[in-house]
Design a protein around this motif. Structure first.
Motif, PDB file in Angstrom:
ATOM      1  N   LEU A 380       0.816  -1.205   0.000  1.00 25.76           N
ATOM      2  CA  LEU A 380       0.000   0.000   0.000  1.00 25.76           C
ATOM      3  C   LEU A 380       0.857   1.265   0.000  1.00 25.76           C
ATOM      4  N   ALA A 381       2.007   1.217   0.680  1.00 26.52           N
ATOM      5  CA  ALA A 381       2.842   2.415   0.798  1.00 26.52           C
ATOM      6  C   ALA A 381       3.725   2.646  -0.427  1.00 26.52           C
ATOM      7  N   TYR A 382       4.235   1.557  -1.027  1.00 32.09           N
ATOM      8  CA  TYR A 382       5.219   1.712  -2.094  1.00 32.09           C
ATOM      9  C   TYR A 382       4.817   1.054  -3.410  1.00 32.09           C
ATOM     10  N   GLY A 383       3.766   0.247  -3.402  1.00 32.22           N
ATOM     11  CA  GLY A 383       3.424  -0.487  -4.614  1.00 32.22           C
ATOM     12  C   GLY A 383       4.493  -1.512  -4.943  1.00 32.22           C
ATOM     13  N   SER A 384       4.892  -1.550  -6.214  1.00 28.38           N
ATOM     14  CA  SER A 384       5.904  -2.519  -6.645  1.00 28.38           C
ATOM     15  C   SER A 384       7.336  -2.046  -6.362  1.00 28.38           C
ATOM     16  N   ALA A 385       7.491  -0.840  -5.800  1.00 25.94           N
ATOM     17  CA  ALA A 385       8.833  -0.308  -5.550  1.00 25.94           C
ATOM     18  C   ALA A 385       9.478  -0.908  -4.303  1.00 25.94           C
ATOM     19  N   ALA A 386       8.712  -1.580  -3.466  1.00 26.79           N
ATOM     20  CA  ALA A 386       9.234  -2.189  -2.242  1.00 26.79           C
ATOM     21  C   ALA A 386       9.131  -3.706  -2.341  1.00 26.79           C
ATOM     22  N   GLY A 387       9.874  -4.382  -1.482  1.00 27.51           N
ATOM     23  CA  GLY A 387       9.845  -5.840  -1.495  1.00 27.51           C
ATOM     24  C   GLY A 387      10.091  -6.415  -0.115  1.00 27.51           C
ATOM     25  N   PHE A 388       9.672  -7.666   0.068  1.00 25.25           N
ATOM     26  CA  PHE A 388       9.894  -8.363   1.333  1.00 25.25           C
ATOM     27  C   PHE A 388      10.191  -9.826   1.032  1.00 25.25           C
ATOM     28  N   THR A 389      11.313 -10.302   1.527  1.00 24.29           N
ATOM     29  CA  THR A 389      11.684 -11.705   1.311  1.00 24.29           C
ATOM     30  C   THR A 389      12.061 -12.335   2.643  1.00 24.29           C
ATOM     31  N   ILE A 390      11.811 -13.615   2.760  1.00 28.86           N
ATOM     32  CA  ILE A 390      12.204 -14.370   3.947  1.00 28.86           C
ATOM     33  C   ILE A 390      12.743 -15.710   3.480  1.00 28.86           C
ATOM     34  N   VAL A 391      13.983 -16.015   3.867  1.00 34.31           N
ATOM     35  CA  VAL A 391      14.661 -17.225   3.402  1.00 34.31           C
ATOM     36  C   VAL A 391      15.362 -17.880   4.586  1.00 34.31           C
ATOM     37  N   SER A 392      15.780 -19.107   4.373  1.00 32.07           N
ATOM     38  CA  SER A 392      16.554 -19.807   5.396  1.00 32.07           C
ATOM     39  C   SER A 392      17.948 -19.221   5.491  1.00 32.07           C
ATOM     40  N   ASN A 393      18.435 -19.115   6.708  1.00 32.37           N
ATOM     41  CA  ASN A 393      19.782 -18.610   6.940  1.00 32.37           C
ATOM     42  C   ASN A 393      20.751 -19.799   7.033  1.00 32.37           C
ATOM     43  N   TYR A 394      21.967 -19.619   6.610  1.00 27.25           N
ATOM     44  CA  TYR A 394      22.946 -20.722   6.651  1.00 27.25           C
ATOM     45  C   TYR A 394      23.865 -20.533   7.860  1.00 27.25           C
ATOM     46  N   PRO A 395      24.121 -21.567   8.643  1.00 26.50           N
ATOM     47  CA  PRO A 395      23.657 -22.958   8.491  1.00 26.50           C
ATOM     48  C   PRO A 395      22.293 -23.211   9.142  1.00 26.50           C
ATOM     49  N   SER A 396      21.793 -22.252   9.932  1.00 25.07           N
ATOM     50  CA  SER A 396      20.492 -22.441  10.557  1.00 25.07           C
ATOM     51  C   SER A 396      19.858 -21.071  10.774  1.00 25.07           C
ATOM     52  N   GLY A 397      18.559 -21.089  10.969  1.00 27.71           N
ATOM     53  CA  GLY A 397      17.857 -19.850  11.235  1.00 27.71           C
ATOM     54  C   GLY A 397      17.153 -19.277  10.023  1.00 27.71           C
ATOM     55  N   VAL A 398      16.788 -18.001  10.137  1.00 27.62           N
ATOM     56  CA  VAL A 398      15.981 -17.321   9.118  1.00 27.62           C
ATOM     57  C   VAL A 398      16.569 -15.942   8.871  1.00 27.62           C
ATOM     58  N   ALA A 399      16.482 -15.483   7.634  1.00 28.91           N
ATOM     59  CA  ALA A 399      16.875 -14.117   7.268  1.00 28.91           C
ATOM     60  C   ALA A 399      15.707 -13.457   6.547  1.00 28.91           C
ATOM     61  N   ALA A 400      15.190 -12.364   7.099  1.00 31.10           N
ATOM     62  CA  ALA A 400      14.079 -11.618   6.505  1.00 31.10           C
ATOM     63  C   ALA A 400      14.583 -10.247   6.091  1.00 31.10           C
ATOM     64  N   THR A 401      14.249  -9.828   4.851  1.00 32.17           N
ATOM     65  CA  THR A 401      14.762  -8.572   4.305  1.00 32.17           C
ATOM     66  C   THR A 401      13.625  -7.711   3.787  1.00 32.17           C
ATOM     67  N   ILE A 402      13.629  -6.452   4.205  1.00 35.62           N
ATOM     68  CA  ILE A 402      12.692  -5.445   3.700  1.00 35.62           C
ATOM     69  C   ILE A 402      13.478  -4.495   2.808  1.00 35.62           C
TER      70      ILE A 402
END
Length: 416
Positions: A380-402
């Motif tokens: 709603l704030a940025y449309g397609s200009a913003a993004g959000f991803t969440i992936v597995s972190n190596y060797p364990s855990g999670v990495a979320a990026t805005i």
């Protein structure tokens, strides 16, 4: 007076034509003694036919339009319509309106040249009777519609012509019983209806977007105002315990709690926060947990000082940090590390929250409401200009990026 002169004009044209015809017949086919009566009847009959035909045309035009003027009585109609859409959309609207016109049989449209030509079957309102057949209205060849769309900035100017398929000079003798004024008005109404439908659709979409934004702002206000009871109780209980054994650490914990609560108060507007303010809230929250969890929680922050002033949506960093603690490290026996890293590249600010906890496959991963809220607010704030991803972190855990647009001077930055 307009009606009278129109009927008089048609009648006079027929009188002149029938008189010329009568004289020609009298001189070539009849003797002078026998030619007077029949030829006079021919002229009078033609005049009567013309008067009745013109009178019927005038009456029907008055019925269709509610007024009689030289413009409405004409068998050839021209309309200029301004449509508040760009030329391509205007062309599509006009083309659809003509194809839905009663009697439309042949529609040739050229979108590149923005022109439409159509043949309209003549539908005489009084056909079928002997008078209709006598007056020639069992039907002429038909009518035609010619449309040209002219680009006019963000709008389209439509030139509409509706006319009979016959030479223009025949209008002195023949009328169309209002067929073309009816066609022109029908196309104008159809275009107006389609424009209104598109406007209503746009308004409904705008209202839906506004409702979504209001709902998101309401959720954000609730998120601001909500301090998880268990976190607050546990923090206060830990501070109470530390006042007996380690007053300095108790004071530190209460200071962090005050900073966290101050930054969690609801905002009176929906303006963007800054990365520095969001980082201050997250640090206060994590510093409390460091005191509570001890060596089980480690924190690494890599955010350059010059990025603290960058606009950033409120509470999003806090959501990612809380997810990393609750669903990644809190339930892990040995605890772990939380990383907060900010990078700028090609005009995009990427903020990552990572942990080395139980990862995406761990049990008790929560409902995902917080992450869905992050995605929806970014859209709603940025449309397609913003993004959000969440992936597995190596060797364990999670990495979320805005990722959000960044207008600062730096292109690639980091701080250790």
């Amino acid at each position: 007076m307009t009606s009278f002169f129109f009927i008089f004009r048609i009648t006079l044209a027929w009188a002149i034509a029938s008189t010329v015809l009568a004289i020609t017949i009298g001189q070539t086919m009849l003797s002078e003694r026998d030619s007077g009566g029949p030829l006079l009847l021919l002229v009078l009959g033609a005049m009567a036919f013309a008067a009745v035909n013109a009178f019927s045309h005038v009456r029907r035009v008055r019925l269709l339009t509610g007024e009689v003027s030289s413009a409405t009585l004409s068998s050839r109609q021209r309309r200029q319509i301004e449509v508040p859409f760009e030329a391509g959309e205007t062309f599509d609207i006009v083309d659809a309106a003509i194809r839905d016109l009663p009697g439309a049989e042949q529609v040739d449209s050229a979108r590149d040249s923005l022109q439409v030509r159509a043949k309209i079957r003549y539908l005489h309102p009084y056909r079928g009777g002997w008078l209709s057949r006598m007056t020639g209205h069992a039907g002429p060849s038909g009518n035609q519609v010619i449309v040209t769309v002219t680009p006019n900035g963000d709008a389209g100017s439509v030139t509409l012509i509706c006319e009979p398929e016959r030479w223009a000079w025949t209008d002195w003798f023949m009328v169309d019983a209002g067929a073309n004024v009816e066609n022109a008005d029908a196309i104008g109404r159809a275009v107006a209806r389609r424009v209104a439908e598109r406007r209503r659709s746009e308004q409904a979409a705008a209202a839906q977007t506004a409702t979504e934004k209001e709902l998101t702002v309401a959720k954000l206000s609730l998120l601001h105002a909500q301090v998880e009871p268990h976190f607050l109780y546990n923090t206060l209980a830990s501070a109470q315990l530390l006042t007996r054994s380690d007053p300095a650490r108790a004071d530190e914990m209460l200071g962090n709690l005050i900073a966290y609560l101050r930054n969690s108060l609801p905002r009176t507007d929906d303006a963007l926060s800054t990365l520095g303010k969001e980082l201050e809230r997250a640090r206060a929250y994590l510093d409390i947990l460091v005191i509570r969890m001890g060596p089980r929680l480690r924190l690494q922050v890599e955010v350059a000082a010059e990025l603290h002033a960058a606009p950033f949506p409120a509470m999003m960093l806090q959501t990612l940090v809380e997810n990393a603690i609750k669903h990644g490290l809190e339930a892990k026996a040995g605890g772990g590390t939380v990383w907060i890293i900010a990078r700028v590249h090609d005009g995009v600010l990427a903020l990552t929250v990572a942990d080395d906890g139980r990862g995406l496959s761990g049990e008790g991963g929560g409902t995902g409401i917080g992450l869905r809220n992050v995605r929806e607010r970014l859209r709603l704030a940025y449309g397609s200009a913003a993004g959000f991803t969440i992936v597995s972190n190596y060797p364990s855990g999670v990495a979320a990026t805005i990722s959000v647009p960044y207008t600062g001077a730096a292109t690639t930055q980091a701080a250790a």
